[in-house]
Design an enzyme around this catalytic site. Structure first.
Site, PDB file in Angstrom:
ATOM      1  N   LYS A 127       0.817  -1.229   0.000  1.00  0.00           N
ATOM      2  CA  LYS A 127       0.000   0.000   0.000  1.00  0.00           C
ATOM      3  C   LYS A 127       0.846   1.274   0.000  1.00  0.00           C
ATOM      4  CE  LYS A 127      -4.162  -1.975   1.968  1.00  0.00           C
ATOM      5  NZ  LYS A 127      -5.239  -1.862   2.944  1.00  0.00           N
ATOM      6  N   ASP A 182     -10.106   2.507   1.593  1.00  0.00           N
ATOM      7  CA  ASP A 182     -10.283   1.850   2.898  1.00  0.00           C
ATOM      8  C   ASP A 182     -10.988   2.804   3.857  1.00  0.00           C
ATOM      9  OD1 ASP A 182      -8.986  -0.531   2.239  1.00  0.00           O
ATOM     10  OD2 ASP A 182      -7.014   0.266   2.767  1.00  0.00           O
TER      11      ASP A 182
END
Ligand code: ATR
Length: 282
Positions: A71, A107
């Site tokens: 990420k 997210d």
């Protein structure tokens, strides 16, 4: 010229367990969109990640989701970045458009949507207790603040990590061994650690201390109903499970790459629950 199928996927290591291919394939099927969403294992270094992204862009991928451990690499690789991704310091979405690579973080919005669907609106008076201080905790803290929470406490086994997160976002910290003391006062409780996951140690919380109306969330989705969520549901508390967050974080990617409707509903949940049950039996 014949229209080509749309290509997208999820990059991670490990990635074989990811439920994202199932989610995207279900939405593509519903929307009658011709496309493939493929899990792609890429070794943990940035160089390997960048090489894989270059290759996928050459092939014509529309974009990818990115999971552990890439990420932060995704953010570094992209040449444009959304505000949520910059604030989080991590991206779980890359969108390829011509020469541009755009990083985003769904997210954060995924948690917000799942939370809004499950519980009452967050009030500025609410006290939130976040367990854990890793990447997931960071995204959830940003989401809680966006939802209006002003009083967030972080408890983490490694205190320095809790202190660093608290410093970055203006939060308080609680000593990990004293979690249960703070549980009693919390209106929102979120487990962002891997505790309680199949194969991991249990999350030892005195769940009987949870306030009657507190919203209880757990990022773990295997098992789907963790001990924390089970106890909270039995008491009648609103709960947010890991699957709800997972489905909601997937929707922006599907809309961006496949251009169709991405509805988070009971039918999709039932498919995912079925898959998790199949895996449990293996
Ligand atoms: P993610 O990106 O999913 O948040 P991570 O950055 O590895 O993953 O964070 C995992 C979290 O689970 C951390 O808060 C970790 O605590 P430490 O910072 O002390 O490592 C927490 N965690 C994992 N195993 C744990 C355990 N056995 N006891 C307590 N906390 C644990």
């Amino acid at each position: 010229m014949k229209k080509k199928p749309i290509l997208a996927g999820v990059i991670g290591s490990p990635v074989a367990h990811s439920l994202s291919p199932l989610i995207h394939t279900a939405w593509a099927y519903r929307a009658k969109i011709d496309g493939y969403y493929i899990p792609i294992e890429v070794p943990p270094s940035f160089d390997e990640f960048a090489r894989a992204m270059d290759a996928l862009r050459t092939v014509g991928f529309a974009g990818v989701n990115v999971t552990i451990p890439h990420k932060e690499h995704a953010l570094r690789y992209a040449d444009k970045t959304s505000d949520p991704a910059s604030i989080a310091g991590a991206a779980n979405m890359l969108t390829f458009a011509g020469d541009d690579c755009y990083a985003d973080n769904s997210d954060i919005g995924g948690f917000e949507e799942a939370f809004k669907a499950a519980g009452p609106a967050v009030s500025v008076e609410d006290r939130a207790l976040v367990l854990g201080a890793g990447g997931a905790a960071r995204a959830i803290v940003i989401a809680l603040q966006t939802l209006g929470a002003q009083n967030i406490m972080i408890a983490n086994r490694t205190e320095e990590k809790a202190a660093a997160l608290a410093e970055a976002f203006g939060l308080k910290t609680a000593p990990w061994p004293e979690c249960n003391t703070f549980l009693e006062a919390a209106d929102i409780i979120v487990n962002t650690t891997s505790l309680g996951m199949t194969g991991q140690p249990p999350l030892e919380l005195e769940t009987s201390k949870i306030k009657p109306d507190a919203v209880v969330a757990d990022i773990v989705y295997a098992p789907l109903e963790t001990r924390l969520l089970q106890a909270a549901s039995a008491q009648g508390n609103p709960t947010v499970d890991g699957l709800a967050m997972l489905m909601h974080q997937a929707a922006p990617g599907f809309r961006a790459w496949f251009g169709g409707e991405a509805r988070v509903d009971q039918a999709l949940r039932a498919e995912l629950v079925g898959e998790l049950k199949r895996r449990e039996q293996q």
